[in-house]
Design a protein around this motif. Sequence first.
Motif, PDB file in Angstrom:
ATOM      1  N   MET A 133       0.816  -1.213   0.000  1.00 13.09           N
ATOM      2  CA  MET A 133       0.000   0.000   0.000  1.00 13.09           C
ATOM      3  C   MET A 133       0.853   1.268   0.000  1.00 13.09           C
ATOM      4  O   MET A 133       0.457   2.240  -0.574  1.00 13.09           O
ATOM      5  CB  MET A 133      -0.926   0.020   1.220  1.00 13.09           C
ATOM      6  CG  MET A 133      -2.138  -0.839   1.066  1.00 13.09           C
ATOM      7  SD  MET A 133      -3.236  -0.137  -0.158  1.00 13.09           S
ATOM      8  CE  MET A 133      -4.641  -1.116   0.157  1.00 13.09           C
ATOM      9  N   GLN A 134       1.991   1.232   0.650  1.00  9.36           N
ATOM     10  CA  GLN A 134       2.868   2.400   0.736  1.00  9.36           C
ATOM     11  C   GLN A 134       3.215   2.939  -0.651  1.00  9.36           C
ATOM     12  O   GLN A 134       3.330   4.128  -0.839  1.00  9.36           O
ATOM     13  CB  GLN A 134       4.150   2.034   1.492  1.00  9.36           C
ATOM     14  CG  GLN A 134       5.024   3.226   1.772  1.00  9.36           C
ATOM     15  CD  GLN A 134       4.876   3.706   3.177  1.00  9.36           C
ATOM     16  OE1 GLN A 134       3.993   3.272   3.904  1.00  9.36           O
ATOM     17  NE2 GLN A 134       5.726   4.614   3.579  1.00  9.36           N
ATOM     18  N   LYS A 135       3.373   2.045  -1.632  1.00  9.00           N
ATOM     19  CA  LYS A 135       3.743   2.457  -2.977  1.00  9.00           C
ATOM     20  C   LYS A 135       2.671   3.328  -3.625  1.00  9.00           C
ATOM     21  O   LYS A 135       2.953   4.075  -4.532  1.00  9.00           O
ATOM     22  CB  LYS A 135       4.011   1.239  -3.846  1.00  9.00           C
ATOM     23  CG  LYS A 135       5.249   0.479  -3.460  1.00  9.00           C
ATOM     24  CD  LYS A 135       5.456  -0.690  -4.373  1.00  9.00           C
ATOM     25  CE  LYS A 135       6.679  -1.471  -3.944  1.00  9.00           C
ATOM     26  NZ  LYS A 135       6.911  -2.622  -4.813  1.00  9.00           N
ATOM     27  N   LEU A 136       1.435   3.215  -3.179  1.00  7.63           N
ATOM     28  CA  LEU A 136       0.350   3.995  -3.766  1.00  7.63           C
ATOM     29  C   LEU A 136       0.236   5.394  -3.170  1.00  7.63           C
ATOM     30  O   LEU A 136      -0.593   6.185  -3.614  1.00  7.63           O
ATOM     31  CB  LEU A 136      -0.974   3.250  -3.607  1.00  7.63           C
ATOM     32  CG  LEU A 136      -1.039   1.858  -4.247  1.00  7.63           C
ATOM     33  CD1 LEU A 136      -2.389   1.231  -4.016  1.00  7.63           C
ATOM     34  CD2 LEU A 136      -0.715   1.925  -5.726  1.00  7.63           C
ATOM     35  N   GLN A 137       1.055   5.705  -2.193  1.00  9.42           N
ATOM     36  CA  GLN A 137       1.026   7.002  -1.512  1.00  9.42           C
ATOM     37  C   GLN A 137       1.173   8.159  -2.501  1.00  9.42           C
ATOM     38  O   GLN A 137       0.535   9.184  -2.349  1.00  9.42           O
ATOM     39  CB  GLN A 137       2.135   7.048  -0.450  1.00  9.42           C
ATOM     40  CG  GLN A 137       2.233   8.351   0.297  1.00  9.42           C
ATOM     41  CD  GLN A 137       1.136   8.530   1.301  1.00  9.42           C
ATOM     42  OE1 GLN A 137       0.528   7.567   1.751  1.00  9.42           O
ATOM     43  NE2 GLN A 137       0.856   9.764   1.657  1.00  9.42           N
ATOM     44  N   TRP A 138       2.004   8.010  -3.522  1.00 10.83           N
ATOM     45  CA  TRP A 138       2.203   9.095  -4.485  1.00 10.83           C
ATOM     46  C   TRP A 138       0.918   9.389  -5.260  1.00 10.83           C
ATOM     47  O   TRP A 138       0.747  10.488  -5.772  1.00 10.83           O
ATOM     48  CB  TRP A 138       3.364   8.799  -5.439  1.00 10.83           C
ATOM     49  CG  TRP A 138       3.090   7.744  -6.481  1.00 10.83           C
ATOM     50  CD1 TRP A 138       3.251   6.402  -6.352  1.00 10.83           C
ATOM     51  CD2 TRP A 138       2.588   7.957  -7.802  1.00 10.83           C
ATOM     52  NE1 TRP A 138       2.875   5.758  -7.517  1.00 10.83           N
ATOM     53  CE2 TRP A 138       2.478   6.686  -8.427  1.00 10.83           C
ATOM     54  CE3 TRP A 138       2.228   9.088  -8.532  1.00 10.83           C
ATOM     55  CZ2 TRP A 138       2.015   6.525  -9.733  1.00 10.83           C
ATOM     56  CZ3 TRP A 138       1.772   8.920  -9.837  1.00 10.83           C
ATOM     57  CH2 TRP A 138       1.674   7.651 -10.418  1.00 10.83           C
ATOM     58  N   ILE A 139       0.017   8.425  -5.316  1.00 13.02           N
ATOM     59  CA  ILE A 139      -1.268   8.641  -5.971  1.00 13.02           C
ATOM     60  C   ILE A 139      -2.280   9.206  -4.976  1.00 13.02           C
ATOM     61  O   ILE A 139      -2.861  10.269  -5.200  1.00 13.02           O
ATOM     62  CB  ILE A 139      -1.815   7.329  -6.593  1.00 13.02           C
ATOM     63  CG1 ILE A 139      -0.873   6.817  -7.675  1.00 13.02           C
ATOM     64  CG2 ILE A 139      -3.223   7.556  -7.172  1.00 13.02           C
ATOM     65  CD1 ILE A 139      -1.229   5.442  -8.212  1.00 13.02           C
ATOM     66  N   THR A 140      -2.496   8.511  -3.875  1.00 12.63           N
ATOM     67  CA  THR A 140      -3.533   8.917  -2.923  1.00 12.63           C
ATOM     68  C   THR A 140      -3.236  10.275  -2.282  1.00 12.63           C
ATOM     69  O   THR A 140      -4.165  10.986  -1.908  1.00 12.63           O
ATOM     70  CB  THR A 140      -3.737   7.843  -1.832  1.00 12.63           C
ATOM     71  OG1 THR A 140      -2.496   7.608  -1.174  1.00 12.63           O
ATOM     72  CG2 THR A 140      -4.249   6.543  -2.442  1.00 12.63           C
ATOM     73  N   SER A 141      -1.973  10.644  -2.195  1.00 13.95           N
ATOM     74  CA  SER A 141      -1.627  11.941  -1.596  1.00 13.95           C
ATOM     75  C   SER A 141      -2.043  13.113  -2.492  1.00 13.95           C
ATOM     76  O   SER A 141      -2.052  14.258  -2.047  1.00 13.95           O
ATOM     77  CB  SER A 141      -0.131  12.016  -1.300  1.00 13.95           C
ATOM     78  OG  SER A 141       0.607  11.994  -2.511  1.00 13.95           O
ATOM     79  N   LYS A 142      -2.409  12.841  -3.738  1.00 18.01           N
ATOM     80  CA  LYS A 142      -2.855  13.907  -4.644  1.00 18.01           C
ATOM     81  C   LYS A 142      -4.361  14.141  -4.563  1.00 18.01           C
ATOM     82  O   LYS A 142      -4.868  15.078  -5.181  1.00 18.01           O
ATOM     83  CB  LYS A 142      -2.466  13.561  -6.088  1.00 18.01           C
ATOM     84  CG  LYS A 142      -0.964  13.555  -6.313  1.00 18.01           C
ATOM     85  CD  LYS A 142      -0.600  13.706  -7.781  1.00 18.01           C
ATOM     86  CE  LYS A 142      -0.597  12.497  -8.600  1.00 18.01           C
ATOM     87  NZ  LYS A 142      -0.183  12.690  -9.996  1.00 18.01           N
ATOM     88  N   ILE A 143      -5.086  13.316  -3.823  1.00 15.15           N
ATOM     89  CA  ILE A 143      -6.537  13.468  -3.693  1.00 15.15           C
ATOM     90  C   ILE A 143      -6.812  14.278  -2.428  1.00 15.15           C
ATOM     91  O   ILE A 143      -6.446  13.873  -1.332  1.00 15.15           O
ATOM     92  CB  ILE A 143      -7.234  12.093  -3.649  1.00 15.15           C
ATOM     93  CG1 ILE A 143      -6.892  11.294  -4.912  1.00 15.15           C
ATOM     94  CG2 ILE A 143      -8.748  12.269  -3.486  1.00 15.15           C
ATOM     95  CD1 ILE A 143      -7.327   9.849  -4.880  1.00 15.15           C
ATOM     96  N   HIS A 144      -7.443  15.451  -2.611  1.00 18.14           N
ATOM     97  CA  HIS A 144      -7.606  16.415  -1.526  1.00 18.14           C
ATOM     98  C   HIS A 144      -9.064  16.742  -1.226  1.00 18.14           C
ATOM     99  O   HIS A 144      -9.897  16.754  -2.135  1.00 18.14           O
ATOM    100  CB  HIS A 144      -6.918  17.737  -1.893  1.00 18.14           C
ATOM    101  CG  HIS A 144      -5.454  17.621  -2.125  1.00 18.14           C
ATOM    102  ND1 HIS A 144      -4.549  17.494  -1.107  1.00 18.14           N
ATOM    103  CD2 HIS A 144      -4.723  17.612  -3.269  1.00 18.14           C
ATOM    104  CE1 HIS A 144      -3.322  17.426  -1.602  1.00 18.14           C
ATOM    105  NE2 HIS A 144      -3.400  17.482  -2.919  1.00 18.14           N
ATOM    106  N   THR A 145      -9.335  17.070   0.024  1.00 12.35           N
ATOM    107  CA  THR A 145     -10.596  17.699   0.396  1.00 12.35           C
ATOM    108  C   THR A 145     -10.498  19.166  -0.027  1.00 12.35           C
ATOM    109  O   THR A 145      -9.410  19.645  -0.386  1.00 12.35           O
ATOM    110  CB  THR A 145     -10.825  17.640   1.914  1.00 12.35           C
ATOM    111  OG1 THR A 145      -9.791  18.411   2.553  1.00 12.35           O
ATOM    112  CG2 THR A 145     -10.820  16.205   2.434  1.00 12.35           C
TER     113      THR A 145
END
Length: 163
Positions: free
Chosen positions: A1-13
Amino acid sequence: MQKLQWITSKIHTREQMVRQCNVWRASGEKIVFTNGCFDILHHGHLDLLANAADKGNRLILALNTDASVQRLKGPERPITHENDRAFQAASLLCVDAVCMFDEDTPEELIKLLKPDVLVKGGDYTLDQIVGSFFILNNGGSVEIIPFVTGYSTTSIISRIKKL
């Protein structure tokens, strides 16, 4: 899951997106904003996003929520859930941030984020682009990217239904 951080960190409230825009703005970066349903990601979408990204330093993609898509496109849409659409968009290298909006238009979000450039596809004219007058009145620019013919989510859905 850590590898997906670069993707999920771009999704913002919204709140996170405002903070991120302030950081980018303080660094002198030019913020570009575009929006849409992006229900079934296709060549036309990718062309729009790549061209939009070329208009500045940071590209924000505002996505309609599922409820918003249903109000705009009808009860059979969206095909792809909002969280999946956000993840797909955030995985694109040309997209720096993704933020969802539940209203029928992104006008409120545009006024909140105050991007430097507002981008829409060539199937729109300046007077049809929500937020264009706000952007222009605040010293920004509005860019219309030529429409890539032969690519639309509606036509893709029609072809699938015929199979």
